[in-house]
Scaffold this active site. Structure first.
Site, PDB file in Angstrom:
ATOM      1  N   CYS B  48       0.829  -1.206   0.000  1.00  0.00           N
ATOM      2  CA  CYS B  48       0.000   0.000   0.000  1.00  0.00           C
ATOM      3  C   CYS B  48       0.866   1.260   0.000  1.00  0.00           C
ATOM      4  O   CYS B  48       0.394   2.344  -0.328  1.00  0.00           O
ATOM      5  CB  CYS B  48      -0.945  -0.010   1.188  1.00  0.00           C
ATOM      6  SG  CYS B  48      -0.105  -0.251   2.738  1.00  0.00           S
ATOM      7  N   SER B 107       9.840   2.625   5.778  1.00  0.00           N
ATOM      8  CA  SER B 107       8.396   2.519   6.029  1.00  0.00           C
ATOM      9  C   SER B 107       7.889   3.753   6.754  1.00  0.00           C
ATOM     10  O   SER B 107       8.674   4.513   7.325  1.00  0.00           O
ATOM     11  CB  SER B 107       8.103   1.287   6.885  1.00  0.00           C
ATOM     12  OG  SER B 107       8.531   0.137   6.213  1.00  0.00           O
ATOM     13  N   GLN B 118       6.460  -9.047   2.737  1.00  0.00           N
ATOM     14  CA  GLN B 118       6.086  -8.555   1.404  1.00  0.00           C
ATOM     15  C   GLN B 118       7.283  -8.608   0.443  1.00  0.00           C
ATOM     16  O   GLN B 118       7.130  -8.921  -0.733  1.00  0.00           O
ATOM     17  CB  GLN B 118       5.539  -7.126   1.520  1.00  0.00           C
ATOM     18  CG  GLN B 118       4.183  -7.095   2.228  1.00  0.00           C
ATOM     19  CD  GLN B 118       3.783  -5.702   2.688  1.00  0.00           C
ATOM     20  OE1 GLN B 118       4.640  -4.860   2.980  1.00  0.00           O
ATOM     21  NE2 GLN B 118       2.486  -5.461   2.781  1.00  0.00           N
ATOM     22  N   GLY B 183     -18.702  -2.852  26.110  1.00  0.00           N
ATOM     23  CA  GLY B 183     -19.032  -2.065  24.924  1.00  0.00           C
ATOM     24  C   GLY B 183     -18.112  -2.481  23.789  1.00  0.00           C
ATOM     25  O   GLY B 183     -17.267  -3.366  23.948  1.00  0.00           O
ATOM     26  N   GLY B 185     -16.145  -0.642  20.237  1.00  0.00           N
ATOM     27  CA  GLY B 185     -15.934   0.334  19.179  1.00  0.00           C
ATOM     28  C   GLY B 185     -14.822  -0.216  18.320  1.00  0.00           C
ATOM     29  O   GLY B 185     -14.313  -1.317  18.571  1.00  0.00           O
TER      30      GLY B 185
END
Lengths: 262, 421
Positions: B48, B107, B118, B183, B185
């Site tokens: 990417c 990087s 990679q 919870g 997220g």
């Protein structure tokens, strides 16, 4: 000849102590130098003990200073098991200055000389001194681990763990190693005390202050093992108990030796 | 033969360009294969953050033009659009660049670990020969060495990995640790996954609505729990990870204090990634409780990145040494054919002269064979060593030419370098 090995051992332990301090500030080369200092010092002290044993017709470490010499060697030997690993280098910061200092005290007390006739020597004395000192070396290392635990817990509490993240042992590892070291050292202390009482029974001597304090030490560590393994004590309170036991070891080792060794 | 690199990365190209040039795994291999044909070596590294085409070719200028064209074609760009952001490197510079890439030094987050895999994938999918084989092995070795000898990849680079690393500082390896998730997220889900990757078990997911808790718990392999029943699990959990949208505290100091006696001193690590905060900051004052909120975690990440940057100097030195090894090897290729020809010529003369010797017994012939072979070896040893030394410097080609001229060696027939896929 004994002096020939003593000074390299002292210098190497001293170098390791200084290098460990340097490693705490800038990890890397100083840490590796410290590790080699410990290894070389230990080899030199092993040679020193071998010379003492070779020259003596009895047990060469039955005096207070002599036993201190042997004690330092046992502490460093126990430390070498983990001390060479990068994560435990901080433990060296506590152990190596202590080793260098105590070896110097042993030297000043005459415990590093090669004595041909050490005075008295029986199997029970050898067992007694050897086992008690091995146990005390274990307790000393456990105290170092416990101190490292408190330091680590303090860093985590103050949210300052970031800089050394992943480079220091975890709380669980330190606590478990402390407990295991004590669990191994306690039977040695028990056997050493029994050997001492057997010898005392044959000589007809009475219980002295140091022996009473050693028994108290045994009680504290036995309580630690019971609470930790049977009742599930964990964390700081277990660590404080281990350090309380070590306070007794310090008194036994340094404050009350005169009457007993006399 | 010239080693050539043409590519772009996050340093020179914005994401709008990079995403168009990025080639999914098999496509990168196909591009390399097409580009190599039967006369070049080629490998394409596409992530990417970068797309880079490495090639080894006789005609470097032609190969460079072809590489730019191939990348433009793959991205659907006109050459003029892409050319300004493409970098081109040759030989030593290209080798150093790949070593830096493999070590994670190029990087976005220095020392990140994914790039090594990679690079290996690009190598395996490439159409490589002796030069790229050697280059990629050297680069992969450099990447591993940097990670082994420096602390560049040890510290966490994200909030979720920082939370998992901090939990590791309390519990060691997290296998057997119970995590209570309150919870859910995005950050808490990532954090839960980081904890699970280190061996922790997500035991319960608590939510105001039990149905929602069930929904969240299923993919994590956890049990659902109503929010008002979390005290039961608090006594057993090792890590509490909270991320609700509640306006006030979900857990206060008194509630946690109430379960401490049951824990017998066992530490409790609490992570609060919610804003506004779910966990009362006073919990941190309780014995054996370590509470980190989102700001604390971000501070840890910032410190950790700073520590990675401190390791960069040492890592650069390792990478430079590995790239230098490749350069020395590549230079030695210039003289290898000359050395091979010289030895072949000498051997040819030796065998021809021996065959002329008549009237020798078998034993005498064996002795003559052995003596002449030893003489030849000793005679050629020093010139061979000197040639290799000269090749490591800048004089390799001159020395090779001098040897060919002095000994009347013909043009060397290829060095046996054929690309493989």
């Amino acid at each position: 000849l004994a002096e020939l090995f003593l000074w390299p051992a002292l210098v190497a332990y001293g170098e390791a102590a200084v290098a460990y301090a340097g490693n705490a500030l800038h990890p890397g080369l100083a840490g590796r130098l410290a590790t080699w200092g410990v290894r070389l010092g230990w080899l030199a002290q092993t040679a020193l003990l071998a010379v003492q044993a070779g020259r003596s017709d009895g047990f060469p470490w039955s005096s207070w200073a002599g036993s201190l010499n042997l004690f330092v060697w046992l502490v460093v030997s126990a430390y070498l098991i983990w001390g060479c690993r990068t994560r435990y280098r901080l433990l060296g910061l506590a152990v190596m200055p202590l080793a260098a200092g105590l070896l110097l005290v042993a030297r000043l007390g005459g415990g590093t000389r090669a004595v041909e006739h050490p005075g008295y020597s029986t199997l029970f004395l050898v067992l007694h001194v050897g086992l008690v000192l091995a146990a005390f070396a274990g307790f000393t290392l456990a105290a170092g681990l416990a101190a490292l635990y408190l330091w680590q817990a303090r860093r985590l509490k103050r949210h300052r763990a970031g800089r050394l993240l992943g480079r220091t042992p975890s709380l669980a590892t330190l606590e478990s190693l402390t407990a295991r070291t004590i669990a191994v050292a306690l039977p040695a202390l028990t056997a050493g005390i029994v050997a001492g009482f057997v010898r005392q029974g044959t000589s007809g001597a009475r219980l002295d202050a140091l022996e009473a304090m050693t028994l108290a030490t045994w009680v504290v560590y036995a309580a630690f093992v019971l609470l930790r393994y049977e009742l599930g004590w964990r964390g700081r309170r277990a660590i404080y108990l281990a350090l309380a036991g070590f306070a007794f070891v310090v008194v036994v080792r340094l404050a009350l030796p005169v009457t007993h060794f006399a | 033969m010239t080693l050539l690199l043409v590519g772009l990365s996050h340093r020179v190209a914005p994401v709008e360009l990079r995403e168009r040039v990025a080639l999914p795994g098999p496509q990168a291999g196909e591009l390399a294969h097409r580009f190599a044909g039967d006369r070049r070596e080629a490998a394409c590294l596409s992530t990417c953050n970068r797309t880079e085409l490495y090639t080894v070719a006789e005609d470097a200028d032609e190969a460079e033009r072809d590489a730019v064209e191939a990348l433009c074609l793959a991205a659907g760009f006109g050459a003029e659009e892409l050319r300004p952001v493409l970098y081109r490197m040759r030989d030593e510079a290209a080798a150093l660049h790949l070593c830096r890439v493999a070590a994670g030094l190029d990087s976005m987050v220095p020392g990140e670990g994914e790039i090594l895999g990679q690079v290996r994938a690009a190598y395996e999918a490439g159409t490589t020969g002796p030069v790229l084989d050697r280059l990629f092995h050297q680069a992969l070795h450099a990447g591993k060495k940097v990670r082994a000898e420096t602390a560049i990849s040890e510290s966490p680079a994200s909030v979720s990995s920082a939370a998992a690393a901090l939990a590791g500082q309390v519990f060691g390896d997290l296998s057997g640790c119970r995590v209570l998730l309150i919870g859910a997220g995005k950050i808490s889900e990532l954090t839960a996954r980081s904890l699970a990757a280190r061996g922790a078990a997500i035991s319960f997911v608590a939510n105001r609505s039990l149905d929602r808790a069930k929904q969240l718990a299923r993919p994590l392999g956890a049990e659902p729990l109503a929010l008002d029943r979390i005290d039961e699990e608090l006594g057993r959990a090792d890590v509490v990870l909270s991320s609700t949208s509640a306006p006030g505290f979900v857990l206060d100091r008194e509630r946690v204090e109430g379960v401490l006696a049951r824990r017998k001193g066992r530490p409790l690590f609490l992570i609060d990634v919610a804003v506004p905060r779910d966990l009362d900051p006073a919990i941190d004052g309780l014995e054996g409780c370590y509470l980190y909120d989102i700001d604390d975690l971000e501070t840890v990440v910032a410190e950790s990145l700073a520590s990675r940057r401190r390791e960069v100097t040492q890592a650069e030195a390792i990478v430079a040494a590995e790239a230098e090894r490749f350069r020395a090897w590549q230079s030695s290729l210039e003289v290898v054919p000359a050395i091979a020809s010289l030895r072949a010529r000498a051997e040819e003369i030796r065998v021809a002269e021996l065959s002329r010797a008549r009237g020798l017994s078998d034993r005498e012939r064996q002795a003559a064979e052995s003596i002449t072979a030893r003489v030849l070896d000793k005679l050629l040893h020093l010139p061979t060593v000197r040639l290799k030394e000269a090749a490591a410097g800048a004089d390799g080609a001159v020395y090779a030419e001098a040897v060919r001229h002095l000994f009347g060696l013909g043009d060397d027939a290829g060095s046996g370098r054929h690309p493989r896929q």
